[in-house]
Enzyme design. Structure first.
Site: not given
Lengths: 681, 578
Positions: A301, A394
């Site tokens: 992962d 943002k």
């Protein structure tokens, strides 16, 4: 531990136990025979002086005992650990709920009366009576009994942190738990039996090696048995000397059959499991440990294994009309209330680069003066702050472009260029706006763990391919893969895609290892050849895996592979050592056995062993002592270095093959000299 | 040793190696059913053969069917050869009127030729009619060799194919071996031998008047000599090519009509190792990695050269007892020097020592000198070459599959040492493979040592030993080593044509051939089912000098551990006692 191992080595003399190991069983039969011959020599005329037969017999018994001792010692370490676990496994009272909710009526029952599907309640301070899945509540749990880690962990219903283990202790709050394992089948029970080796089954390679060792034993049995007729014929033909005695033949047989590896084989296997346990990995079977050594492909992962868990801001890229300081300040303001690590890193970066301290906030009450934070939601995918009529936002470029356009502003072309440039390098661009006008981009970057590149290079040398699994888009994934030095990557990975990838590799004859923790990892874990579940993971993941990492550290897969390889290498090296030892033993025993018939054979005694008796004794003693001498190596394992197979073979052949050839010449000579010095020869 | 001698050995090896690639590549094409020049010419005959024996060449066999076919074919051959010997008195082509062969000798010989051993308890020219020699011995020389090659090819398919269950069709492999490989080669070699002076005739034995009359054992005047002749060249060609080794005449390749000149000697030596050496290349070609084939050839060649040179050195040095008496045994331009006892002057020491080494390295067993008369160490060489299990070249086909059993053991131990489940050519070596490989390695020493033990403690066994002491022991050990490895060479000095040696020898030959064929094919059957594992940096390479060395060490160590005690009581003590 030592004392118990010594006691155990006598207990293991039981022939029913010994017969599992054909090589050592032959030694035991030989010991019994020589003991009988010794008694015969004591009572009347024996085939050789009783003292000689007795000494040989004694050392043959030692050979068996030393082998048993090695096994007992290997088991001993596990036993001590199992006992500690068993103490936590004591009977407790449990509140078995009639209905699965907090206020339902309950019966007090013993933990051993809880069966699969029952639901019970635990509260702060209780010991969790059985393995289960949290169906309601959230609580902190002390799992140190299982993991040895004292920091408490959070357990809650749903998600990937819902599994609890019987024997662990609830520190606070309450949990309603559904039992997933019947009494005696729980995780702790399985762990105890695994550690104790009670259910230890021989692994495939161990079985194959045992067959080879049995074949050698049969050959040497025939070699020694036929020596008696040969020597009778030789005595007839030469008209002098005496035929070889049964004692000498048995001594020769025991020296020739691969007792070194035969005696240590089971200790090596147990020690391999034990090394896993020492690294806080519970292997569900020896087969899994062995398979780890064969792994060709590692699925890793990205997050947590290859990169640090979180992305960090590394750069502010303003549009043309905006000063970078201005952008930094806006970005910092927008992130002040953002508790995510990404948000924190923006604040920190602004502070480090421009000395900005977020001056307008921090003074507590200022926050309420017109400062209004807009939290991130999955719907808007935007966060920010409204401050004195100024709105700073943002967010991801696609949603932010929509925001800019809706505000009636144009998107500066250089914004697109910076966004693309950041994405291409594997970073995550965050666009910042003030009142709907673009200010610039924050560059968030995945931080690849230090030293990981070298580890992958090592793995490559070991012949193992690394594949990064990530949910990122292919562009980002490719950039990180290149930076980390993995061989391949799977982007936008879904559980189905993972499963498919594993199947593809396996169809090509490769062995795949992976780690996982979530329930959606379970199918892939079940498919992988070596599947390591994190202890923090869900119950389905832990059940699908064949190893559980109590530390929940995904990088440990690499260590697991090394332990698997060590296990095989130790077996192979000691086999080579054992067989090459035989050459020297021939040179000790053959002249000693036949010198009375053919004095010319004395020329083969180039070690100049004092007498035929001392030669035979020295060989037998060496054979027994070498087992003791190699116990540490068997328990520790032959060290593995990440170099190519050819170089490993060359090194190990030199040490164990050539060493095995030379060592007994020296050892036997030294023992002979000691025997002479002690006037025993 | 002389420069001349070393040069002769070197030239032999160079010519042999030059032929490996062309012949090996050709054989690979034949077995893979690819187009060859001969294929076009002989194709109709191949197809006709299948029609006659009722075989569908496309029908693939599993290992069990394949093994049954081999066994059925061999049993028929055995019965036929036995009947032929027992009935030869009433059959044609028997100009000398030789009688029926005794039951135990006929049984021994039938098994001997069918098992590619060609141990001969009988003397050819005084026992076998031309018909028996041609229809019996020569046919079996082809058949047993072809069967060995077929089994090897089935084994190679086990390594090459994957995730399937069939290993080929025995009848096709057999037919192709005979038709495209053995027959054409035998034809070429036979014609060359005839051209170089080897006898090929149906005429009765010739009588010659002695130029120098002599007396026989009973004191009678002897003035005439019977010269045995017959259809020898045709049989000798295949006896060498098929690693059979059974001589047409009693003294085998030492006989001037079988092997008249150094040139025929060279040609026959070349024929002995030609196919076993080339099959290594065939193997490499078929597994798509010629380096693997060269590696096995290198391992064999290194052992051959080391032991061959040792034999040459021992024989060239001569007898130390004679040296002690001040007798000059040095080689000069006029004298061969060394130990010439039992050797033919026309071959000299290097060609006798080399022949002894290669005939026992390959399971050929024909002799051009008497191994019994070698120095103890010189005689040790042919003995140990067999005791390695006939894997240094070995029999056609059987040598290479025997070596592959050692490769499996070598790969297994080495694979463990590098920390991976061992694999060979992408096939995982697991417990079943080890079981079969262990059987393959185990059966031979158990048979040889056991039967030798039986012989040296029983009356009928000891009665045939004419040289008591270590040398007699060597003779018995050599006899059973030879039969227990399907070699067939004789140390001589042992009266082996007795019911005891005929029957127990027959047993040894049966075990050595057929008990090994079954595990070999079982191994192929297991390997063929496996998936192929891709090669990675963690895979042990099996073509490197290191692996070649390791393989040699395994063969040497297993051989030494099996036989060192027995050898110590035979040739070694004999040498030390000199």
């Amino acid at each position: 531990m030592m004392q118990r191992a010594v006691a155990d080595s006598f207990r293991k003399l039981n022939p029913r136990w010994m017969v599992r190991n054909p090589v050592m069983f032959v030694v035991e039969v030989g010991s019994l025979l020589t003991t009988a011959l010794w008694i015969q020599a004591l009572l009347g005329p024996g085939e050789a002086p009783a003292g000689f037969i007795g000494t040989v017999s004694l050392w043959l018994w030692f050979t068996v005992l030393f082998a048993n001792f090695s096994e007992a010692l290997a088991e001993g370490r596990g036993k001590a650990q199992a006992e500690a676990l068993r103490r936590t496994r004591k009977e407790t009272q449990a509140r078995k709920l009639r209905q699965p909710h907090r206020d339902a009526a309950f019966d007090m029952v013993l933990s051993s009366a809880l069966h699969q599907g029952d639901v019970f309640l635990v509260e702060g301070g209780d010991t969790i009576p059985a393995d289960g899945e949290v169906i309601q509540g959230i609580a902190s749990v002390d799992e140190s009994a299982v993991t040895g880690e004292s920091a408490p962990v959070i357990r809650e219903s749903g998600g990937d942190r819902s599994a609890v283990t019987g024997g662990t202790r609830l520190l606070s709050d309450w949990l309603i738990i559904r039992v997933t394992a019947n009494p005696g089948e729980g995780f702790l029970d399985r762990m105890i039996s695994l550690i104790e080796g009670a259910k230890r089954q021989k692994t495939p390679n161990e079985i194959a090696l045992n067959i080879l060792l049995a074949a050698f034993t049969i050959i040497f049995l025939v070699v020694c048995m036929t020596l008696l007729p040969y020597s009778i014929y030789a005595v007839e033909a030469a008209g002098q000397g005496t035929p070889v005695t049964i004692t000498v033949l048995i001594a020769l047989l025991v020296c020739l059959i691969p007792t070194t590896i035969g005696g240590l084989l089971s200790a090596i296997g147990i020690a391999g499991m034990d090394r896993m346990i020492q690294r806080n990995v519970i292997a569900m079977s020896g087969r899994a440990v062995e398979a780890a050594g064969d792994v060709d492909v590692l699925l890793l992962d990205k997050t947590g294994t290859i990169t640090l868990g979180n992305r960090q801001a590394v750069e502010f890229v303003p549009v043309r009309s905006v000063d970078v300081r201005d952008l930094a300040e806006a970005a910092q303001l927008a992130s002040l209330a953002d508790e995510t690590p990404e948000g924190r890193s923006i604040v920190v970066l602004a502070k480090e680069q421009f000395g900005l301290r977020g001056r307008t906030v921090g003074a507590g009450d200022d926050m309420h003066d017109g400062m209004h934070f807009v939290p991130f939601t999955a719907q808007t995918r935007i966060s920010g702050v409204d401050l004195n009529g100024t709105s700073i936002r943002k967010g991801a470029p696609d949603t932010m472009t929509a925001l800019i356009q809706n505000a009636g502003n144009v998107i500066p072309p250089e914004l697109r260029t910076s966004v693309d440039a950041i994405a291409r390098t594997g970073g995550t661009p965050l666009v910042v706006t003030r009142n709907g006008a673009a200010l610039g981009v924050i560059h968030l970057k995945d931080i690849v763990k230090g030293g990981i590149n070298e580890r992958f290079a090592h793995l490559r040398k070991m012949g193992i391919k690394t594949v990064m699994i990530t949910g990122d888009n292919p562009l980002t994934a490719a950039a990180i893969a290149a930076e980390a030095g993995v061989d391949d990557f799977l982007a936008q990975a879904t559980p189905e895609a993972k499963l498919k990838l594993i199947r593809e590799y396996q169809a090509g004859g490769r062995l795949v290892a992976m780690t996982g923790d979530g329930t959606n990892d379970a199918p892939a874990l079940a498919q992988a050849d070596v599947a390591v579940a994190m202890n923090t993971g869900t119950q389905p993941a832990r059940e699908a895996a064949n190893m559980i990492d109590l530390d929940s550290n995904p990088t440990k897969l690499i260590e697991i592979v090394e332990i698997g390889k060590q296990l095989l290498m130790t077996r192979g090296s000691l086999t080579t050592f054992s067989i090459s030892n035989d050459v020297a033993k021939y040179f000790a025993i053959i002249p000693a056995a036949f010198v009375s018939v053919y004095p010319a054979l004395g020329a083969l005694n180039f070690m100049h062993l004092a007498t035929p008796q001392s030669a035979i004794l020295s060989a037998v003693i060496f054979n027994a002592l070498v087992i003791i001498a190699l116990i540490p190596l068997a328990l520790r394992g032959v060290p593995y270095r990440a170099v190519g197979a050819a170089q490993l073979l060359r090194d190990n052949l030199l040490i164990y093959g050539f060493g095995g050839l030379i060592a007994p010449f020296i050892g036997i000579k030294v023992i002979d000299m000691i025997l002479v010095a002690l006037n025993l020869a | 040793m002389t420069v001349n001698g070393i040069l002769q050995i070197a030239i032999y090896l160079i010519v042999l190696l030059l032929l490996v690639k062309p012949l090996g590549g050709y054989m690979a094409r034949v077995y893979q059913g690819e187009r060859t020049a001969l294929g076009r010419a002989l194709g109709p005959i191949e197809r006709l053969t299948y029609r006659l024996i009722g075989v569908n060449p496309e029908q693939e066999m599993g290992w069990k069917t394949y093994a049954v076919a081999v066994l059925v074919f061999s049993v028929f051959g055995m019965l036929f050869l036995y009947a032929l010997q027992r009935l030869q008195g009433i059959l044609p082509l028997n100009p000398e009127g030789l009688g029926d062969v005794s039951a135990d000798s006929a049984l021994n010989t039938a098994i001997s030729f069918v098992s590619n051993t060609n141990w001969q308890g009988y003397g050819g020219e005084t026992t076998m009619s031309y018909l028996t020699q041609m229809l019996g011995m020569t046919v079996q020389n082809f058949a047993s060799a072809a069967a060995g090659m077929a089994i090897l090819i089935a084994f190679i398919r086990g390594l090459v194919r994957h995730s399937t269950s069939t290993v080929g069709n025995f009848w096709v492999d057999l037919t192709r071996s005979v038709l495209y490989i053995l027959l054409p080669l035998a034809l070429v070699v036979a014609v060359m031998l005839v051209g170089l002076g080897v006898v090929q005739s149906f005429s009765p034995y010739q009588t010659a008047t002695l130029v120098q009359p002599t007396v026989d054992a009973t004191g009678n005047q002897v003035t005439e000599q019977t010269l045995a002749i017959g259809p020898a060249a045709s049989q000798i060609a295949i006896k060498q090519l098929g690693t059979n080794g059974g001589g047409f005449f009693n003294t085998n390749s030492a006989h001037p009509f079988e092997n008249p000149t150094p040139l025929t000697n060279f040609l026959e030596m070349l024929s002995i190792l030609l196919i076993p050496a080339a099959l290594c290349y065939t193997f490499g070609k078929m597994v798509n990695d010629t380096r693997q084939g060269w590696a096995l050839l290198a391992a064999m060649l290194i052992m051959l050269v080391v032991f061959g040179v040792a034999a040459y050195a021992a024989e060239g040095a001569g007898n130390p007892r004679l040296t002690a008496l001040g007798i000059d045994q040095a080689a000069t331009n006029l004298l061969p020097g060394g130990n010439m006892e039992g050797k033919e002057l026309r071959f000299g020491i290097p060609n006798s020592a080399l022949w002894a080494t290669i005939t026992t390295a390959a399971s050929n067993g024909s002799v051009n000198s008497m191994h019994d008369s070698f120095t103890p160490l010189g005689g040790l060489v042919p003995l140990v070459m067999m005791q390695f299990g006939e894997v240094v070249f070995g029999g056609v086909g059987s040598g290479l599959y025997g070596m592959l059993a050692f490769v499996i053991v070598a790969v297994f131990v080495a694979g463990l040492m590098v920390g991976r489940t061992p694999e060979y050519l992408g096939k995982k070596i697991e417990s079943y493979e080890i079981k079969m490989a262990a059987l393959l390695i185990l059966i031979m020493p158990v048979t040889v040592l056991g039967l030798t033990a039986l012989a040296v403690v029983t009356g009928p066994g000891k009665a045939s030993v004419f040289n008591p002491g270590p040398h007699g022991f060597s003779e018995v050990l050599y006899g059973f080593t030879s039969m227990g490895n399907n070699n067939g060479s004789a140390f001589t000095g042992l009266g082996a044509n007795t019911p005891f040696y005929n029957l127990f020898g027959a047993l040894a030959m049966l075990i050595a051939r057929f008990w090994l064929i079954v595990p070999t094919l079982a191994l192929a059957g297991s390997l063929v089912r496996k998936k192929r594992v891709p090669t990675t940096a963690g895979t042990l390479p099996t073509h490197t000098p290191l692996f070649i060395g390791w393989l040699i060490v395994i063969v040497l160590i297993v051989g030494a551990l099996n036989f060192l005690p027995a050898l110590a009581l035979g040739p070694i003590v004999e040498h030390l006692g000199l």
